[in-house]
Design a protein around this motif. Structure first.
Motif, PDB file in Angstrom:
ATOM      1  N   HIS A   1       0.828  -1.209   0.000  1.00  0.00           N
ATOM      2  CA  HIS A   1       0.000   0.000   0.000  1.00  0.00           C
ATOM      3  C   HIS A   1       0.865   1.263   0.000  1.00  0.00           C
ATOM      4  O   HIS A   1       0.550   2.244  -0.675  1.00  0.00           O
ATOM      5  N   ALA A   2       1.961   1.252   0.749  1.00  0.00           N
ATOM      6  CA  ALA A   2       2.878   2.391   0.770  1.00  0.00           C
ATOM      7  C   ALA A   2       3.509   2.598  -0.607  1.00  0.00           C
ATOM      8  O   ALA A   2       3.574   3.728  -1.109  1.00  0.00           O
ATOM      9  N   VAL A   3       3.956   1.512  -1.222  1.00  0.00           N
ATOM     10  CA  VAL A   3       4.558   1.585  -2.560  1.00  0.00           C
ATOM     11  C   VAL A   3       3.524   2.093  -3.565  1.00  0.00           C
ATOM     12  O   VAL A   3       3.836   2.932  -4.419  1.00  0.00           O
ATOM     13  N   ASP A   4       2.288   1.631  -3.461  1.00  0.00           N
ATOM     14  CA  ASP A   4       1.236   2.089  -4.380  1.00  0.00           C
ATOM     15  C   ASP A   4       1.074   3.603  -4.326  1.00  0.00           C
ATOM     16  O   ASP A   4       0.910   4.261  -5.357  1.00  0.00           O
ATOM     17  N   ASP A   5       1.121   4.184  -3.121  1.00  0.00           N
ATOM     18  CA  ASP A   5       1.007   5.633  -2.998  1.00  0.00           C
ATOM     19  C   ASP A   5       2.207   6.347  -3.615  1.00  0.00           C
ATOM     20  O   ASP A   5       2.056   7.392  -4.255  1.00  0.00           O
ATOM     21  N   LEU A   6       3.406   5.800  -3.427  1.00  0.00           N
ATOM     22  CA  LEU A   6       4.594   6.403  -4.042  1.00  0.00           C
ATOM     23  C   LEU A   6       4.512   6.340  -5.564  1.00  0.00           C
ATOM     24  O   LEU A   6       4.749   7.345  -6.246  1.00  0.00           O
ATOM     25  N   VAL A   7       4.186   5.188  -6.105  1.00  0.00           N
ATOM     26  CA  VAL A   7       4.113   5.003  -7.560  1.00  0.00           C
ATOM     27  C   VAL A   7       3.035   5.902  -8.163  1.00  0.00           C
ATOM     28  O   VAL A   7       3.219   6.479  -9.232  1.00  0.00           O
ATOM     29  N   GLY A   8       1.919   6.041  -7.450  1.00  0.00           N
ATOM     30  CA  GLY A   8       0.817   6.856  -7.950  1.00  0.00           C
ATOM     31  C   GLY A   8       0.978   8.345  -7.710  1.00  0.00           C
ATOM     32  O   GLY A   8       0.154   9.145  -8.151  1.00  0.00           O
ATOM     33  N   GLY A   9       2.028   8.749  -6.996  1.00  0.00           N
ATOM     34  CA  GLY A   9       2.233  10.165  -6.714  1.00  0.00           C
ATOM     35  C   GLY A   9       1.256  10.722  -5.693  1.00  0.00           C
ATOM     36  O   GLY A   9       0.952  11.907  -5.690  1.00  0.00           O
ATOM     37  N   HIS A  10       0.770   9.864  -4.800  1.00  0.00           N
ATOM     38  CA  HIS A  10      -0.237  10.274  -3.811  1.00  0.00           C
ATOM     39  C   HIS A  10       0.368  10.658  -2.464  1.00  0.00           C
ATOM     40  O   HIS A  10      -0.326  10.696  -1.461  1.00  0.00           O
ATOM     41  N   THR A  11       1.648  10.943  -2.439  1.00  0.00           N
ATOM     42  CA  THR A  11       2.335  11.314  -1.198  1.00  0.00           C
ATOM     43  C   THR A  11       2.641  12.806  -1.266  1.00  0.00           C
ATOM     44  O   THR A  11       3.763  13.213  -1.529  1.00  0.00           O
ATOM     45  N   TYR A  12       1.650  13.610  -1.020  1.00  0.00           N
ATOM     46  CA  TYR A  12       1.741  15.049  -1.262  1.00  0.00           C
ATOM     47  C   TYR A  12       2.669  15.788  -0.301  1.00  0.00           C
ATOM     48  O   TYR A  12       3.041  16.911  -0.562  1.00  0.00           O
TER      49      TYR A  12
ATOM     50  N   ASP B   1      15.881  21.248  -2.093  1.00  0.00           N
ATOM     51  CA  ASP B   1      16.253  22.028  -3.275  1.00  0.00           C
ATOM     52  C   ASP B   1      15.133  22.128  -4.310  1.00  0.00           C
ATOM     53  O   ASP B   1      15.051  23.108  -5.043  1.00  0.00           O
ATOM     54  N   TYR B   2      14.291  21.101  -4.403  1.00  0.00           N
ATOM     55  CA  TYR B   2      13.271  21.036  -5.454  1.00  0.00           C
ATOM     56  C   TYR B   2      11.865  21.360  -4.967  1.00  0.00           C
ATOM     57  O   TYR B   2      10.959  21.499  -5.768  1.00  0.00           O
ATOM     58  N   GLY B   3      11.668  21.443  -3.656  1.00  0.00           N
ATOM     59  CA  GLY B   3      10.330  21.688  -3.119  1.00  0.00           C
ATOM     60  C   GLY B   3       9.505  20.410  -3.114  1.00  0.00           C
ATOM     61  O   GLY B   3      10.041  19.314  -2.974  1.00  0.00           O
ATOM     62  N   PRO B   4       8.181  20.534  -3.287  1.00  0.00           N
ATOM     63  CA  PRO B   4       7.314  19.346  -3.288  1.00  0.00           C
ATOM     64  C   PRO B   4       7.710  18.396  -4.416  1.00  0.00           C
ATOM     65  O   PRO B   4       8.042  18.827  -5.515  1.00  0.00           O
ATOM     66  N   VAL B   5       7.669  17.111  -4.123  1.00  0.00           N
ATOM     67  CA  VAL B   5       8.128  16.097  -5.070  1.00  0.00           C
ATOM     68  C   VAL B   5       6.948  15.249  -5.541  1.00  0.00           C
ATOM     69  O   VAL B   5       6.152  14.765  -4.726  1.00  0.00           O
ATOM     70  N   ASP B   6       6.841  15.089  -6.865  1.00  0.00           N
ATOM     71  CA  ASP B   6       5.871  14.158  -7.443  1.00  0.00           C
ATOM     72  C   ASP B   6       6.548  12.799  -7.496  1.00  0.00           C
ATOM     73  O   ASP B   6       7.376  12.538  -8.376  1.00  0.00           O
ATOM     74  N   THR B   7       6.224  11.943  -6.554  1.00  0.00           N
ATOM     75  CA  THR B   7       6.915  10.653  -6.451  1.00  0.00           C
ATOM     76  C   THR B   7       6.627   9.726  -7.631  1.00  0.00           C
ATOM     77  O   THR B   7       7.385   8.789  -7.858  1.00  0.00           O
ATOM     78  N   SER B   8       5.580  10.001  -8.400  1.00  0.00           N
ATOM     79  CA  SER B   8       5.302   9.156  -9.568  1.00  0.00           C
ATOM     80  C   SER B   8       6.379   9.305 -10.639  1.00  0.00           C
ATOM     81  O   SER B   8       6.461   8.485 -11.555  1.00  0.00           O
ATOM     82  N   GLU B   9       7.231  10.340 -10.528  1.00  0.00           N
ATOM     83  CA  GLU B   9       8.278  10.582 -11.520  1.00  0.00           C
ATOM     84  C   GLU B   9       9.650  10.081 -11.080  1.00  0.00           C
ATOM     85  O   GLU B   9      10.651  10.358 -11.743  1.00  0.00           O
ATOM     86  N   LEU B  10       9.717   9.330  -9.979  1.00  0.00           N
ATOM     87  CA  LEU B  10      11.013   8.903  -9.443  1.00  0.00           C
ATOM     88  C   LEU B  10      11.411   7.477  -9.814  1.00  0.00           C
ATOM     89  O   LEU B  10      12.469   7.016  -9.417  1.00  0.00           O
TER      90      LEU B  10
END
Length: 87
Positions: A46-57, A63-72
């Protein structure tokens, strides 16, 4: 406040902005980036699903500010993450 001393690192994935961990403790699993826990989640997947989906706001990079985890580039399956030797 979450007692980080009671958490146990289970999984790790290194990204261009540093490592992410899935930690476990009684009652749930947490995404940890820069010692900042997010969660809890009922399972590591479930934690990985949120990271992959970019749901960890609330993931923030100094240096970059808020991160869209779906792009990592996280693997979709938690079984593909590096297991941390807890012995």
């Amino acid at each position: 406040m979450i007692d980080m001393g009671s958490m146990k690192k289970l999984l790790m994935w290194n990204t261009r902005i540093g490592p992410f961990y899935i930690d476990g403790r009684p009652g749930g699993y947490f995404i940890v980036y820069n010692d900042d826990p997010q969660g809890p989640y009922p399972t590591p997947q479930h934690a990985v699903d949120d990271l992959v989906g970019g749901h960890t706001y609330s993931i923030y990079h100094r240096d970059y500010g808020p991160v869209d985890t779906s792009e990592l580039g996280f693997p979709v399956d938690a079984l593909e993450w590096e297991r941390i030797n807890t012995a």
